[in-house]
Design a protein around this motif. Structure first.
Motif, PDB file in Angstrom:
ATOM      1  N   TYR A  85       0.845  -1.184   0.000  1.00  0.00           N
ATOM      2  CA  TYR A  85       0.000   0.000   0.000  1.00  0.00           C
ATOM      3  C   TYR A  85       0.884   1.237   0.000  1.00  0.00           C
ATOM      4  O   TYR A  85       1.742   1.394   0.879  1.00  0.00           O
ATOM      5  N   PHE A  86       0.652   2.078  -0.991  1.00  0.00           N
ATOM      6  CA  PHE A  86       1.414   3.314  -1.114  1.00  0.00           C
ATOM      7  C   PHE A  86       0.531   4.522  -0.852  1.00  0.00           C
ATOM      8  O   PHE A  86      -0.610   4.587  -1.312  1.00  0.00           O
ATOM      9  N   CYS A  87       1.119   5.457  -0.163  1.00  0.00           N
ATOM     10  CA  CYS A  87       0.560   6.786  -0.021  1.00  0.00           C
ATOM     11  C   CYS A  87       1.379   7.698  -0.933  1.00  0.00           C
ATOM     12  O   CYS A  87       2.612   7.543  -1.035  1.00  0.00           O
ATOM     13  N   ALA A  88       0.714   8.643  -1.601  1.00  0.00           N
ATOM     14  CA  ALA A  88       1.424   9.560  -2.483  1.00  0.00           C
ATOM     15  C   ALA A  88       0.823  10.947  -2.340  1.00  0.00           C
ATOM     16  O   ALA A  88      -0.396  11.091  -2.247  1.00  0.00           O
ATOM     17  N   ALA A  89       1.670  11.954  -2.335  1.00  0.00           N
ATOM     18  CA  ALA A  89       1.213  13.324  -2.096  1.00  0.00           C
ATOM     19  C   ALA A  89       1.795  14.275  -3.121  1.00  0.00           C
ATOM     20  O   ALA A  89       2.906  14.087  -3.628  1.00  0.00           O
ATOM     21  N   GLN A  90       1.021  15.291  -3.413  1.00  0.00           N
ATOM     22  CA  GLN A  90       1.442  16.308  -4.373  1.00  0.00           C
ATOM     23  C   GLN A  90       1.202  17.677  -3.750  1.00  0.00           C
ATOM     24  O   GLN A  90       0.174  17.910  -3.133  1.00  0.00           O
ATOM     25  N   THR A  91       2.169  18.554  -3.956  1.00  0.00           N
ATOM     26  CA  THR A  91       2.011  19.910  -3.475  1.00  0.00           C
ATOM     27  C   THR A  91       2.437  20.884  -4.559  1.00  0.00           C
ATOM     28  O   THR A  91       3.620  21.127  -4.756  1.00  0.00           O
ATOM     29  N   GLY A  92       1.495  21.419  -5.266  1.00  0.00           N
ATOM     30  CA  GLY A  92       1.759  22.446  -6.260  1.00  0.00           C
ATOM     31  C   GLY A  92       2.375  21.914  -7.544  1.00  0.00           C
ATOM     32  O   GLY A  92       1.734  21.868  -8.581  1.00  0.00           O
ATOM     33  N   ALA A  93       3.615  21.481  -7.464  1.00  0.00           N
ATOM     34  CA  ALA A  93       4.350  21.077  -8.657  1.00  0.00           C
ATOM     35  C   ALA A  93       3.753  19.797  -9.243  1.00  0.00           C
ATOM     36  O   ALA A  93       3.001  19.092  -8.604  1.00  0.00           O
ATOM     37  N   ASN A  94       4.111  19.528 -10.455  1.00  0.00           N
ATOM     38  CA  ASN A  94       3.555  18.392 -11.174  1.00  0.00           C
ATOM     39  C   ASN A  94       4.298  17.108 -10.885  1.00  0.00           C
ATOM     40  O   ASN A  94       4.918  16.523 -11.763  1.00  0.00           O
ATOM     41  N   ASN A  95       4.271  16.717  -9.625  1.00  0.00           N
ATOM     42  CA  ASN A  95       4.896  15.455  -9.251  1.00  0.00           C
ATOM     43  C   ASN A  95       4.167  14.884  -8.061  1.00  0.00           C
ATOM     44  O   ASN A  95       3.902  15.588  -7.089  1.00  0.00           O
TER      45      ASN A  95
ATOM     46  N   TRP B  34       5.768   9.697 -16.606  1.00  0.00           N
ATOM     47  CA  TRP B  34       6.521   8.450 -16.570  1.00  0.00           C
ATOM     48  C   TRP B  34       7.252   8.349 -15.241  1.00  0.00           C
ATOM     49  O   TRP B  34       7.979   9.271 -14.841  1.00  0.00           O
ATOM     50  N   TYR B  35       7.056   7.194 -14.571  1.00  0.00           N
ATOM     51  CA  TYR B  35       7.735   6.895 -13.321  1.00  0.00           C
ATOM     52  C   TYR B  35       8.529   5.609 -13.484  1.00  0.00           C
ATOM     53  O   TYR B  35       8.182   4.747 -14.285  1.00  0.00           O
ATOM     54  N   GLY B  42      11.267   3.353  -4.196  1.00  0.00           N
ATOM     55  CA  GLY B  42       9.867   3.613  -4.492  1.00  0.00           C
ATOM     56  C   GLY B  42       9.690   4.061  -5.934  1.00  0.00           C
ATOM     57  O   GLY B  42      10.473   3.699  -6.815  1.00  0.00           O
ATOM     58  N   LEU B  43       8.684   4.863  -6.182  1.00  0.00           N
ATOM     59  CA  LEU B  43       8.432   5.392  -7.525  1.00  0.00           C
ATOM     60  C   LEU B  43       9.000   6.798  -7.636  1.00  0.00           C
ATOM     61  O   LEU B  43       8.780   7.635  -6.760  1.00  0.00           O
ATOM     62  N   ARG B  44       9.708   7.036  -8.723  1.00  0.00           N
ATOM     63  CA  ARG B  44      10.303   8.343  -8.957  1.00  0.00           C
ATOM     64  C   ARG B  44       9.938   8.836 -10.354  1.00  0.00           C
ATOM     65  O   ARG B  44       9.917   8.061 -11.306  1.00  0.00           O
ATOM     66  N   GLY B  58      11.555  15.382 -14.644  1.00  0.00           N
ATOM     67  CA  GLY B  58      11.218  15.071 -13.273  1.00  0.00           C
ATOM     68  C   GLY B  58      12.478  14.905 -12.446  1.00  0.00           C
ATOM     69  O   GLY B  58      13.481  15.583 -12.685  1.00  0.00           O
ATOM     70  N   GLU B  59      12.438  13.971 -11.486  1.00  0.00           N
ATOM     71  CA  GLU B  59      13.574  13.765 -10.578  1.00  0.00           C
ATOM     72  C   GLU B  59      14.751  13.062 -11.226  1.00  0.00           C
ATOM     73  O   GLU B  59      15.914  13.347 -10.916  1.00  0.00           O
TER      74      GLU B  59
END
Lengths: 108, 110
Positions: A85-95, B34-35, B42-44, B58-59
């Motif tokens: 289970y992954f949690c993922a967060a975004q703040t403003g930027a496109n990532n 694309w990651y 993890g995913l980048r 990206g990163e």
């Protein structure tokens, strides 16, 4: 980028048990998602929940944006709930920044 | 169905070869990504695109090239594959309800 921390890293449950997974994030977010990566590697979107509470069957999630954490609740766990289970967060930027995941194993 | 298709599912290539991973979405959502997923990281994010002909790094963009001539397609090219690019690659799109991901491409560079 935003830091996303998940706990616990590993969790083993007996079928039928309940569990709570936690996600802490380091900044204000405009997107917070929970994903399930099944044993075949697919990333399944469980919840889009930048704030508030949502429920979907045996799963529910709560995000308290002001305190920068989110919780995923799994009730009456089944073997098919196994995976990461992954949690993922975004703040403003496109990532979308991902945590390192919680590996859940549900044993019959 | 997440509405996003990746191909191939599995690929083995040799060091130094060029390889392209394909990503196609139904509908025409603007943002695509694309990651790569690696143990311990993890995913980048590698690259993303905000619209046709608009892409950005990206990163971890080094060694990769992207293009987006059509909104529906977002291919990722490894110009000269290296062993460190062995990974699982995921394409994603962003909708009003967050990101959805394709099924991934497992790439092995030998």
């Amino acid at each position: 980028g935003i830091q996303v921390e998940q706990s616990p890293p590993d969790l083993i449950l007996q079928e039928g048990a309940n569990s709570t997974l936690r996600c802490n994030f380091s900044d204000s977010v405009n997107n917070l998602q929970w994903f399930h990566q099944n044993p075949w590697g697919q990333l399944i979107n469980l919840f889009y929940i930048p704030s508030g509470t949502k429920q979907n069957g045996r799963l529910s999630a709560t995000t308290v944006a002001t305190e920068r954490y989110s919780l995923l609740y799994i009730s009456s766990s089944q073997t098919t709930d196994s995976g990461v289970y992954f949690c993922a967060a975004q703040t403003g930027a496109n990532n979308l920044f991902f945590g390192t995941g919680t590996r859940l194993t549900v044993i019959p | 169905d997440a509405g996003i298709t990746q191909s191939p599912r599995y690929k083995i290539t040799e060091t130094g070869r060029q390889v392209t991973l394909m990503c196609h979405q139904t509908w025409s959502h603007s943002y695509m990504f694309w990651y790569r997923q690696d143990l311990g990281h993890g995913l980048r994010l590698i690259y993303y695109s905000a619209a046709a002909d608009i892409t950005d790094k990206g990163e971890v963009p080094d060694g990769y090239v992207v293009s987006r001539s059509k909104t529906e397609n977002f291919p990722l090219t490894l110009e000269s594959a290296t062993r460190s690019q062995t990974s699982v690659y995921f394409c994603a799109r962003r909708t009003d309800y967050g990101y959805t991901f394709g099924s991934g491409t497992r790439l092995t560079v030998v």
